[in-house]
Design an enzyme around this catalytic site. Structure first.
Site, PDB file in Angstrom:
ATOM      1  N   HIS A 276      23.864  45.422  24.221  1.00 24.72           N
ATOM      2  CA  HIS A 276      22.727  44.212  23.541  1.00 24.72           C
ATOM      3  C   HIS A 276      22.734  43.063  24.438  1.00 24.72           C
ATOM      4  O   HIS A 276      23.669  43.015  25.442  1.00 24.72           O
ATOM      5  CB  HIS A 276      23.129  44.019  22.277  1.00 24.72           C
ATOM      6  CG  HIS A 276      24.659  43.384  22.024  1.00 24.72           C
ATOM      7  ND1 HIS A 276      25.631  44.085  22.320  1.00 24.72           N
ATOM      8  CD2 HIS A 276      25.059  42.207  21.378  1.00 24.72           C
ATOM      9  CE1 HIS A 276      26.974  43.506  22.054  1.00 24.72           C
ATOM     10  NE2 HIS A 276      26.232  42.282  21.389  1.00 24.72           N
TER      11      HIS A 276
ATOM     12  N   HIS B 269      23.626  39.952  23.758  1.00 21.67           N
ATOM     13  CA  HIS B 269      24.743  38.753  23.689  1.00 21.67           C
ATOM     14  C   HIS B 269      25.316  38.422  24.960  1.00 21.67           C
ATOM     15  O   HIS B 269      26.034  39.292  25.821  1.00 21.67           O
ATOM     16  CB  HIS B 269      25.907  39.223  22.745  1.00 21.67           C
ATOM     17  CG  HIS B 269      25.513  38.493  21.166  1.00 21.67           C
ATOM     18  ND1 HIS B 269      26.053  39.109  20.094  1.00 21.67           N
ATOM     19  CD2 HIS B 269      25.081  37.479  20.927  1.00 21.67           C
ATOM     20  CE1 HIS B 269      25.916  38.367  19.170  1.00 21.67           C
ATOM     21  NE2 HIS B 269      25.235  37.249  19.516  1.00 21.67           N
TER      22      HIS B 269
ATOM     23  N   ASP C 168      28.269  37.455  25.735  1.00 20.07           N
ATOM     24  CA  ASP C 168      29.600  37.947  26.157  1.00 20.07           C
ATOM     25  C   ASP C 168      29.708  39.358  26.878  1.00 20.07           C
ATOM     26  O   ASP C 168      30.745  39.777  27.478  1.00 20.07           O
ATOM     27  CB  ASP C 168      30.665  37.947  24.929  1.00 20.07           C
ATOM     28  CG  ASP C 168      30.265  38.678  23.721  1.00 20.07           C
ATOM     29  OD1 ASP C 168      29.014  38.522  23.379  1.00 20.07           O
ATOM     30  OD2 ASP C 168      31.037  39.310  23.091  1.00 20.07           O
ATOM     31  N   HIS C 169      28.713  40.194  26.598  1.00 24.32           N
ATOM     32  CA  HIS C 169      28.632  41.604  27.002  1.00 24.32           C
ATOM     33  C   HIS C 169      27.842  41.581  28.475  1.00 24.32           C
ATOM     34  O   HIS C 169      27.671  42.549  29.144  1.00 24.32           O
ATOM     35  CB  HIS C 169      27.746  42.379  26.199  1.00 24.32           C
ATOM     36  CG  HIS C 169      28.596  42.533  24.921  1.00 24.32           C
ATOM     37  ND1 HIS C 169      29.296  43.660  24.462  1.00 24.32           N
ATOM     38  CD2 HIS C 169      28.988  41.677  23.961  1.00 24.32           C
ATOM     39  CE1 HIS C 169      29.691  43.522  23.513  1.00 24.32           C
ATOM     40  NE2 HIS C 169      29.733  42.303  23.155  1.00 24.32           N
TER      41      HIS C 169
ATOM     42  N   HIS D 231      23.280  44.835  14.000  1.00 25.01           N
ATOM     43  CA  HIS D 231      24.136  44.002  14.617  1.00 25.01           C
ATOM     44  C   HIS D 231      23.260  42.857  14.374  1.00 25.01           C
ATOM     45  O   HIS D 231      23.266  41.588  14.953  1.00 25.01           O
ATOM     46  CB  HIS D 231      24.455  43.661  16.084  1.00 25.01           C
ATOM     47  CG  HIS D 231      25.446  43.162  16.768  1.00 25.01           C
ATOM     48  ND1 HIS D 231      26.494  42.399  15.975  1.00 25.01           N
ATOM     49  CD2 HIS D 231      25.543  42.225  17.894  1.00 25.01           C
ATOM     50  CE1 HIS D 231      27.119  41.661  16.831  1.00 25.01           C
ATOM     51  NE2 HIS D 231      26.390  41.353  17.864  1.00 25.01           N
TER      52      HIS D 231
ATOM     53  N   ASP E 294      28.653  46.151  19.486  1.00 24.62           N
ATOM     54  CA  ASP E 294      28.595  45.403  18.383  1.00 24.62           C
ATOM     55  C   ASP E 294      27.930  45.836  17.290  1.00 24.62           C
ATOM     56  O   ASP E 294      26.833  46.467  17.614  1.00 24.62           O
ATOM     57  CB  ASP E 294      28.429  43.945  18.774  1.00 24.62           C
ATOM     58  CG  ASP E 294      29.443  43.349  19.659  1.00 24.62           C
ATOM     59  OD1 ASP E 294      30.419  43.845  20.156  1.00 24.62           O
ATOM     60  OD2 ASP E 294      29.222  42.143  19.892  1.00 24.62           O
TER      61      ASP E 294
ATOM     62  N   HIS F 131      37.531  44.880  22.140  1.00 26.54           N
ATOM     63  CA  HIS F 131      36.830  43.489  21.756  1.00 26.54           C
ATOM     64  C   HIS F 131      37.685  42.805  20.434  1.00 26.54           C
ATOM     65  O   HIS F 131      36.895  42.595  19.488  1.00 26.54           O
ATOM     66  CB  HIS F 131      35.406  43.979  21.563  1.00 26.54           C
ATOM     67  CG  HIS F 131      34.333  42.929  21.212  1.00 26.54           C
ATOM     68  ND1 HIS F 131      34.326  42.080  20.098  1.00 26.54           N
ATOM     69  CD2 HIS F 131      33.203  42.472  22.004  1.00 26.54           C
ATOM     70  CE1 HIS F 131      33.370  41.321  20.169  1.00 26.54           C
ATOM     71  NE2 HIS F 131      32.421  41.434  21.064  1.00 26.54           N
TER      72      HIS F 131
HETATM   73 ZN   LIG Z   1      27.224  40.921  19.989  1.00 26.10          ZN
HETATM   74 ZN   LIG Z   2      30.692  40.873  21.437  1.00 25.36          ZN
END
Ligand SMILES: [Zn+2]
Ligand SMILES: [Zn+2]
Length: 274
Positions: A61, A63, A65-66, A151, A174, A238
């Site tokens: 996805h 986001h 942080d990924h 998510h 996530d 995570h």
């Molecule tokens: Zn996420």
């Molecule tokens: Zn995450």
């Protein structure tokens, strides 16, 4: 033989010991990078893999942080390859726009390097495939299946099941448990899930931090998904909040209350052979 390496077991919270979310799945002749969080290339190097050795990047996805080090993966795959080589990227709809914007941000760097190196004449080439639930694709010897995950309000989000060499591993990304994830996990050798400890998160007096509780699997959620789907090994990553070195048994106990198979937790570079 299949091998899973937790490159980054961290989260958006900066942590001196944990890189951002990222997992390496290695099969015979096939290296798949799943998500590319903070410091992914440092951990990949520690695992003995340099960017030109990657066969594809899978993104669960969008986001940050990924994805935060996607630019580093693209650039280093490009400059370290002696020959022009296309980097295949697979992820949910919207990935193409993110990759195009990333290449846009890299435009000055691309210009400098092409001007400076006689043997570097073409910009990085990437091949983006936007995937949908129920989709399948092949990378080298690996067969990959896609399921939608939950998510929300982040959407679309996906999980991947990688099969090869007689083994299977699900990368859940996530999200909270859902039917699509259950189905994807069915009978898998290993299931890698990003998790939070809601009991610990709820103790933090910060309203914004509390918002993460309703769209992430808790350790117990992940264990229940693993049990329902009959997976052999549950791999947790995570960790939110960051798992302290002396807390692993505590986290494991929360999972073991709902899942009787093998449970793996650990630091960056923890490697599992399912
Ligand atoms: Zn996420
Ligand atoms: Zn995450």
């Amino acid at each position: 033989m299949m091998q899973i390496t937790l490159l980054g077991t961290g989260s958006p919270i900066p942590d001196p010991m944990r890189a951002g979310p990222s997992t390496l799945v290695r099969g015979a002749d096939t290296n798949l990078l799943v998500d590319c969080g903070r410091a992914v290339l440092m951990r990949l190097a520690a695992a003995g893999v340099l960017p030109p050795m990657l066969h594809a990047v899978l993104v669960t996805h969008l986001h940050s942080d990924h994805l935060t080090d996607l630019n580093d993966v693209i650039t280093t795959h490009w400059v370290m390859n002696p020959q022009p080589s296309t980097l295949p990227l697979f992820g949910p709809p919207g990935l193409r726009d993110v990759v195009d914007a990333t290449l846009g941000a890299l435009a000055p760097d691309i210009r400098y390097r092409i001007a400076h190196h006689d043997d570097l004449t073409r910009p990085p080439t990437v091949e983006v495939t936007e995937v949908a639930p129920g989709g399948r694709f092949r990378v080298g010897h690996a067969e990959v299946r896609v399921a939608g995950t939950d998510h929300r309000p982040v959407e679309p989000t996906v999980a991947f099941r990688v099969e090869g060499d007689g083994h299977s591993v699900v990368l859940g990304g996530d999200g909270v448990p859902c039917g699509g994830l259950d189905e994807l996990c069915r009978g898998a050798d290993a299931y890698v899930q990003t998790v939070i400890r809601d009991d610990l998160v709820r103790q933090v007096p910060n309203a914004r931090f509390q918002d993460i509780v309703d769209y992430h699997s808790t350790v117990e959620d992940a264990a229940r998904t693993a049990a329902r789907a009959g997976v052999r090994t549950l791999v947790l990553t995570h960790y939110v909040p960051p798992m302290a070195p002396d807390q692993a048994d505590d986290w494991r106990a929360f999972a073991a209350a709902h899942f009787s198979g093998e449970i793996v937790l650990g630091d960056d570079l923890t490697t599992i052979r399912p």
